[in-house]
Design a protein around this motif. Structure first.
Motif, PDB file in Angstrom:
ATOM      1  N   LYS A 124     -40.762   5.407  31.638  1.00 56.13           N
ATOM      2  CA  LYS A 124     -40.053   5.709  32.875  1.00 56.13           C
ATOM      3  C   LYS A 124     -40.071   7.214  33.133  1.00 56.13           C
ATOM      4  CE  LYS A 124     -36.857   1.798  32.402  1.00 56.13           C
ATOM      5  NZ  LYS A 124     -35.429   1.378  32.253  1.00 56.13           N
ATOM      6  N   GLY A 125     -40.135   7.575  34.408  1.00 57.02           N
ATOM      7  CA  GLY A 125     -40.050   8.976  34.776  1.00 57.02           C
ATOM      8  C   GLY A 125     -41.288   9.795  34.467  1.00 57.02           C
ATOM      9  N   VAL A 126     -42.420   9.147  34.253  1.00 57.66           N
ATOM     10  CA  VAL A 126     -43.670   9.866  33.970  1.00 57.66           C
ATOM     11  C   VAL A 126     -44.520   9.874  35.240  1.00 57.66           C
ATOM     12  CG1 VAL A 126     -45.711  10.031  32.506  1.00 57.66           C
ATOM     13  CG2 VAL A 126     -43.579   9.101  31.580  1.00 57.66           C
ATOM     14  N   ARG A 127     -44.982  11.038  35.623  1.00 56.98           N
ATOM     15  CA  ARG A 127     -45.792  11.161  36.836  1.00 56.98           C
ATOM     16  C   ARG A 127     -47.004  12.035  36.570  1.00 56.98           C
ATOM     17  NH1 ARG A 127     -44.884   9.831  41.949  1.00 56.98           N
ATOM     18  NH2 ARG A 127     -46.224  10.737  43.529  1.00 56.98           N
ATOM     19  N   LEU A 128     -48.148  11.621  37.080  1.00 59.28           N
ATOM     20  CA  LEU A 128     -49.373  12.404  36.963  1.00 59.28           C
ATOM     21  C   LEU A 128     -50.279  12.073  38.138  1.00 59.28           C
ATOM     22  CD1 LEU A 128     -51.091  14.380  35.270  1.00 59.28           C
ATOM     23  CD2 LEU A 128     -52.073  12.377  34.125  1.00 59.28           C
ATOM     24  N   ALA A 156     -47.399   2.088  34.746  1.00 61.75           N
ATOM     25  CA  ALA A 156     -46.053   2.592  35.008  1.00 61.75           C
ATOM     26  C   ALA A 156     -46.030   4.099  35.276  1.00 61.75           C
ATOM     27  CB  ALA A 156     -45.143   2.271  33.823  1.00 61.75           C
ATOM     28  N   VAL A 157     -47.178   4.768  35.105  1.00 65.54           N
ATOM     29  CA  VAL A 157     -47.246   6.213  35.355  1.00 65.54           C
ATOM     30  C   VAL A 157     -47.415   6.447  36.853  1.00 65.54           C
ATOM     31  CG1 VAL A 157     -48.503   8.353  34.882  1.00 65.54           C
ATOM     32  CG2 VAL A 157     -48.231   6.635  33.073  1.00 65.54           C
ATOM     33  N   GLU A 158     -46.430   7.062  37.470  1.00 72.04           N
ATOM     34  CA  GLU A 158     -46.461   7.290  38.909  1.00 72.04           C
ATOM     35  C   GLU A 158     -47.560   8.287  39.277  1.00 72.04           C
ATOM     36  OE1 GLU A 158     -42.617   8.478  40.276  1.00 72.04           O
ATOM     37  OE2 GLU A 158     -41.577   6.931  39.132  1.00 72.04           O
TER      38      GLU A 158
END
Length: 249
Positions: A124-128, A156-158
């Motif tokens: 959760k809360g991971v973005r790339l 799940a990686v935004e």
């Protein structure tokens, strides 16, 4: 849940970030993580070269080092596959060691498989903001059935878009000692793999085994490619902004 992290030789010597990323993910999933200092090589290079004696010596050390943990987790399909599949085979006929090898094998998992199949974890809360393609290592795929698990976690990686890799299940040419014994064949295989990676147009190459990643990253670099290689754990742990494999820190 007490986890023993099998760091692997390649992570220890060439890419500690992958091991630290694995620790971060396991802690996020609620685990207590330790990396026993007594651990050594899993014995796979010796085993694959027909040196069962040295492989058994190394395996005994690993069995001793990881006794008492609820699970053993490795950020490597090949090392996890060695322990799960081949340790019992190594001690076939040894009434004292075979049960211990089987016990360790049953408690050992590849990292992404453990996160998905055992812990039901989702980052959760991971973005790339990037595009990536994924290579399935031979050992993880064929010995452990690791295929959907890393992709489920990466979904799940935004901001990350996954691009299918043509012939993703083909070997990269590393094969442990194979690349040393048959360098010309290994080079031809990894050259085809590099072309397939570049054809996706992805920014990143991801995988779960550092041997594969180092081999492919080296070939991509020699071809002048812009594709950057990372262990999947680094991306899932939000550590994908540092130097890629093969780049100077």
């Amino acid at each position: 849940m007490r986890i023993g992290l099998f760091v692997t030789c390649l992570a220890d010597l060439f890419r500690p970030r992958a091991a630290f990323a694995a620790i971060k993910l396991l802690k996020q999933a609620g685990c207590t993580v330790e990396a026993p200092r007594a651990q050594v090589c899993c014995g796979q290079p010796a085993f694959n070269s027909g040196d069962a004696g040295d492989a058994r010596t190394l395996a005994r050390n690993v069995i001793d080092a990881f006794e008492g943990f609820d699970y053993v987790v490795a950020p490597s399909g090949s090392c996890a596959g060695m322990i799960r599949t081949h340790y019992p085979e190594l001690f076939d006929g040894d009434a004292a060691q075979r049960p211990r090898a089987e016990n360790l094998a049953a408690r050992t998992h590849e990292l992404t498989s453990f996160l998905v199949d055992v812990l039901k974890f989702r980052p959760k809360g991971v973005r790339l903001e990037a595009s990536a393609t994924y290579h399935d290592s031979c050992s993880g795929l064929r010995e452990l059935g690791v295929e959907r698990q890393p992709r489920a976690l990466l979904s799940a990686v935004e901001g990350l878009s996954l691009k299918p890799l043509p012939d993703a299940q083909s070997c990269c040419g590393f094969g442990g000692t194979f690349c040393v014994k048959y360098p010309a064949i290994s080079n031809a295989i990894v050259d085809e793999k590099a072309q397939a990676i570049e054809s996706t147009g992805a920014d990143l190459l991801l995988a779960g085994d550092l041997g594969c990643l180092m081999n492919m990253a080296g070939k991509l670099r020699r071809r002048g490619s812009r594709v950057r290689a990372f262990h999947v754990a680094e991306i899932l742990a939000g550590m994908g902004c540092g130097p890629a494999i093969g780049e100077e820190p």
